[in-house]
Every structure is written in C-alpha cells, then in structure tokens.
Write a protein that holds these residues in place. Structure first.
Motif, PDB file in Angstrom:
ATOM      1  N   VAL A  43      39.001  36.304  40.191  1.00 32.68           N
ATOM      2  CA  VAL A  43      40.000  35.383  40.732  1.00 32.68           C
ATOM      3  C   VAL A  43      41.393  35.934  40.469  1.00 32.68           C
ATOM      4  O   VAL A  43      41.594  36.755  39.572  1.00 32.68           O
ATOM      5  N   VAL A  44      42.348  35.464  41.263  1.00 32.96           N
ATOM      6  CA  VAL A  44      43.749  35.797  41.060  1.00 32.96           C
ATOM      7  C   VAL A  44      44.538  34.509  41.194  1.00 32.96           C
ATOM      8  O   VAL A  44      44.305  33.725  42.114  1.00 32.96           O
ATOM      9  N   ASN A  45      45.430  34.277  40.263  1.00 33.94           N
ATOM     10  CA  ASN A  45      46.315  33.118  40.366  1.00 33.94           C
ATOM     11  C   ASN A  45      47.761  33.576  40.173  1.00 33.94           C
ATOM     12  O   ASN A  45      48.018  34.659  39.659  1.00 33.94           O
ATOM     13  N   TYR A  47      43.793  42.433  48.204  1.00 33.98           N
ATOM     14  CA  TYR A  47      42.457  43.018  48.341  1.00 33.98           C
ATOM     15  C   TYR A  47      41.735  43.032  47.006  1.00 33.98           C
ATOM     16  O   TYR A  47      42.336  42.897  45.939  1.00 33.98           O
ATOM     17  N   ILE A  48      40.429  43.215  47.098  1.00 36.63           N
ATOM     18  CA  ILE A  48      39.583  43.507  45.947  1.00 36.63           C
ATOM     19  C   ILE A  48      38.720  44.692  46.359  1.00 36.63           C
ATOM     20  O   ILE A  48      38.263  44.768  47.504  1.00 36.63           O
ATOM     21  N   LEU A  94      43.230  32.406  44.253  1.00 28.89           N
ATOM     22  CA  LEU A  94      42.236  32.954  45.174  1.00 28.89           C
ATOM     23  C   LEU A  94      40.985  33.340  44.409  1.00 28.89           C
ATOM     24  O   LEU A  94      41.064  33.975  43.359  1.00 28.89           O
ATOM     25  N   ILE A  95      39.849  32.954  44.947  1.00 31.32           N
ATOM     26  CA  ILE A  95      38.563  33.449  44.456  1.00 31.32           C
ATOM     27  C   ILE A  95      38.256  34.636  45.356  1.00 31.32           C
ATOM     28  O   ILE A  95      37.945  34.475  46.532  1.00 31.32           O
ATOM     29  N   MET A  96      38.429  35.823  44.815  1.00 30.48           N
ATOM     30  CA  MET A  96      38.393  37.052  45.615  1.00 30.48           C
ATOM     31  C   MET A  96      36.978  37.509  45.962  1.00 30.48           C
ATOM     32  O   MET A  96      36.691  37.856  47.094  1.00 30.48           O
ATOM     33  N   GLY A  97      36.115  37.529  44.947  1.00 33.81           N
ATOM     34  CA  GLY A  97      34.765  38.023  45.166  1.00 33.81           C
ATOM     35  C   GLY A  97      33.954  37.875  43.901  1.00 33.81           C
ATOM     36  O   GLY A  97      34.457  37.429  42.871  1.00 33.81           O
ATOM     37  N   GLY A 138      36.900  35.354  49.175  1.00 35.57           N
ATOM     38  CA  GLY A 138      38.132  35.038  49.888  1.00 35.57           C
ATOM     39  C   GLY A 138      38.418  33.554  50.041  1.00 35.57           C
ATOM     40  O   GLY A 138      38.899  33.120  51.075  1.00 35.57           O
ATOM     41  N   GLU A 139      38.187  32.787  48.990  1.00 28.26           N
ATOM     42  CA  GLU A 139      38.402  31.331  49.035  1.00 28.26           C
ATOM     43  C   GLU A 139      39.706  30.967  48.328  1.00 28.26           C
ATOM     44  O   GLU A 139      39.933  31.336  47.187  1.00 28.26           O
TER      45      GLU A 139
END
Length: 188
Positions: free
Chosen positions: A107-109, A127-128, A154-157, A172-173
């Motif tokens: 995740v990224v915040n 990107y991830i 973002l919940i990246m992967g 990508g949520e």
C-alpha cells in the motif's frame, strides 16, 4: 523488461522459476501540489490465511522497517518522490516468510494528507513492480492509470501463496484512509 499488467490481472511468480528466492518490490510516483512536494509512504501488510494482519509487527513501513522474522524489509523512506526509478523499495525473502503468512499487501498513503489537502489525483506515474533480487531483473510492472482523485491511500498489489507457488495480483484500489494505521485497520 517484465510483463506489464492491468488492474486485476494475476501472474505466477515462481511457477517455472524455481530459482526465485527473493523479491524487490519497487514503488514509484511523481507528485507535487503547487510546488509543495507530496510525501508518499509505501508499506507492506503481512496477512494470514484469514486475510487478517498477523500481528502489529506484520505492518512494515518507515517506522517499523522489518518483520519479526526478517522476511520483509523496508529499504527506507523517500520524502519527496523526486528522481527517476523506484521511490521506495521493500525486499521479501520468500524462503523466510512464515507458513502462517498467506499474503503480503503493498500500500501507499500520503503522509499528512488531511492537513496538506493532498490526494492521489495529484500523483502521476504511480506504479508497482516486482523484481528478482538475485538477477536484478523486472518480472512484472503495474502502472496505475485510474483516476484516484480524492483518494489518500492506494492498495497497489499483493504477493500471495497459492498451491505452494507465489503469485502477484495488480490491485490498484483507492481508499480514503489518512495513514497506515487507519488503512491497516481494514485487515484487523
């Protein structure tokens, strides 16, 4: 160059690649808000088979850079997102991930997003990517292209186990959590 994924796409990382023992998860973004840099923070959440956090030490981020088992290690905080390449990296030693961990979510915040009035609609080129640590080669990459206006996380992967193999899903949520503590609460 690895495989480019689209949102929701899954790929097997270890099937046919038995030598794969460690991953580097690279996360990147470009962002500014009228000259103010946007400080994004990447984190990894270690989840059990039930989809819940294994423990408080199952949250790996700039304030807790390593899991108890030393299988997931955050490489440090980038405060600006400036420059080319990955802004933050998280290393995973697949051979050390405990059996009770079924999934690692990335995740990224945005740090201090509420007070700075910042959101992922202001971020470009997020990107991830997953790389083979020993070969230093990119296996997969997911460029987030959706409109994440007003989303602060973002919940990246996610990297997960399936029938003895490790796989990756491009998630990508977007979410409106204001920090890792709030975002990780959805996994308690």
């Amino acid at each position: 160059m690895g495989v480019n994924l689209i949102k929701g796409q899954k790929v097997d990382l270890t099937k046919g690649n038995a030598a794969l023992k460690a991953l580097v998860v690279g996360l990147g973004w470009d962002g500014s808000n009228g000259g103010d840099t946007i400080d994004c923070d990447a984190s990894a959440l270690m989840l059990g088979e039930n989809g819940k956090l294994s423990s408080n030490k199952g949250i790996i981020y700039f304030g807790n850079k390593s899991s108890k088992c030393k299988s997931v290690i955050h490489q440090g905080d980038n405060l600006t997102g400036a420059g080319a390449g990955d802004d933050e990296q998280i290393v995973i030693d697949l051979t050390k991930v405990p059996e009770d961990i079924a999934k690692i979510v990335f995740v990224v915040n945005i740090y201090n997003c509420a007070s700075k009035r910042q959101h992922f609609g202001m971020i470009k080129n997020a990107y991830i990517r997953i790389m083979d640590k020993s070969a230093n080669g990119e296996l997969v990459k997911f460029n987030l292209s959706n409109d994440y206006d007003n989303m602060t996380s973002l919940i990246m992967g996610e990297v997960y186990r399936n029938n003895g193999e490790w796989k990756f899903t491009a998630t990508g949520e977007g979410a409106t959590a204001t920090g890792i503590k709030e975002l990780s609460a959805r996994y308690n």
